[in-house]
Design an enzyme around this catalytic site. Sequence first.
Site, short mmCIF file in Angstrom:
data_model
loop_
_atom_site.label_atom_id
_atom_site.label_comp_id
_atom_site.label_asym_id
_atom_site.label_seq_id
_atom_site.Cartn_x
_atom_site.Cartn_y
_atom_site.Cartn_z
N GLY A 194 34.65 39.69 63.90
CA GLY A 194 35.67 38.98 64.28
C GLY A 194 37.12 39.25 63.41
O GLY A 194 37.85 38.39 63.33
N SER A 195 37.05 40.50 62.85
CA SER A 195 38.26 40.80 61.93
C SER A 195 39.45 40.67 62.73
O SER A 195 40.63 40.25 62.19
CB SER A 195 37.99 41.99 61.12
OG SER A 195 38.22 43.15 61.91
N ASN A 196 39.44 41.30 63.86
CA ASN A 196 40.82 41.05 64.87
C ASN A 196 41.08 39.65 64.97
O ASN A 196 42.37 39.25 65.03
CB ASN A 196 40.33 41.85 66.07
CG ASN A 196 40.62 43.22 66.00
OD1 ASN A 196 42.01 43.64 65.99
ND2 ASN A 196 39.48 44.34 66.03
N LEU A 251 33.69 42.24 81.87
CA LEU A 251 33.72 41.04 82.69
C LEU A 251 33.73 41.54 84.17
O LEU A 251 34.23 42.69 84.65
CB LEU A 251 35.24 40.42 82.32
CG LEU A 251 35.33 40.09 81.02
CD1 LEU A 251 36.77 39.38 80.74
CD2 LEU A 251 34.28 38.96 80.75
N HIS A 264 40.58 48.24 72.39
CA HIS A 264 39.60 49.16 72.04
C HIS A 264 39.95 50.23 71.10
O HIS A 264 40.97 50.61 70.83
CB HIS A 264 39.48 49.99 73.50
CG HIS A 264 38.32 51.12 73.56
ND1 HIS A 264 37.16 50.69 73.68
CD2 HIS A 264 38.49 52.38 73.48
CE1 HIS A 264 36.39 51.95 73.47
NE2 HIS A 264 37.25 53.11 73.40
C1 GAR Z 1 36.84 46.39 66.94
O1 GAR Z 1 36.68 47.79 66.53
C2 GAR Z 1 37.31 46.52 68.51
O2 GAR Z 1 38.25 47.51 68.87
C3 GAR Z 1 35.79 46.85 69.23
O3 GAR Z 1 34.90 46.24 68.50
C4 GAR Z 1 35.50 45.84 67.15
C5 GAR Z 1 35.43 44.60 66.76
O4 GAR Z 1 35.65 44.41 65.44
N1 GAR Z 1 35.95 46.65 70.58
C6 GAR Z 1 35.09 47.46 71.35
O5 GAR Z 1 34.67 48.27 71.06
C7 GAR Z 1 35.07 46.99 72.86
N2 GAR Z 1 34.85 48.00 73.48
P1 GAR Z 1 35.84 42.93 65.01
O6 GAR Z 1 34.71 41.67 65.45
O7 GAR Z 1 35.82 42.84 63.39
O8 GAR Z 1 37.40 42.43 65.23
#
Ligand code: GAR
Length: 210
Positions: free
Chosen positions: A13-15, A93, A109
């Site tokens: 969940g850093s995003n 989804l 992505h």
């Molecule tokens: C992020 O790098 C995001 O772009 C990727 O998962 C990571 C989640 O990081 N998403 C995918 O690969 C979707 N296909 P986070 O949980 O630290 O935000």
Amino acid sequence: MKTPVAVLISGSGSNLQAIIDQTEAGTLPINICCVISNKADAFGLERARKHGIAAVCITSKGKAREEHEREIVDELDARGVELVVLAGYMRLLGHDLLERYKGRVINIHPALLPSFPGSHGYEDAWNYGVKVSGCTVHFVDEGCDTGPIILQGVNPVEPDDTFESFRQRGLSIEHKVLPEAIRLYCAGRLRIEGRRVMIAPDPAESAGEV
Ligand code: GAR
């Protein structure tokens, strides 16, 4: 008026944290109605709770896709969600959710689509030996990372990069690009035309023009 947003996650969940931080700083005009994870142990759920945001686990374990998504749709509907943001949500989804929230689901992505779609964007780009990678925010359709592109951020590979330094820099770029895409959506500046997403000029900037 703040846009009601749900953030879907599966992990760290850093995003999500970047979205929370910008919301609290007043630079993102949204109300995070809930964070939904398909994994009970996702650290992002703790991040949400820490900031007083409803943290909901809707596990996908042992459920058919339709049943799992119906539960998600019920949660989104009950909370009056306008925009669904996939921030590290690691499941595709299906039709029902995407039909109900048509043009209102976006995903980040960790590669420059259409290169390296799927669940291992960083690993796939790094192992391929690319000189430039980045991230992509796109509207979600029923394909795997195939929807119309809103924004991309560029992450050039440095000569002394390790996989981890490459990934960390990439993540910090994600943390800017995803909130920016949300900002554009909330300002009503995005319009999908076929495969292309048109971005209307910033009215504030246009107003400054003579
Ligand atoms: C992020 O790098 C995001 O772009 C990727 O998962 C990571 C989640 O990081 N998403 C995918 O690969 C979707 N296909 P986070 O949980 O630290 O935000």
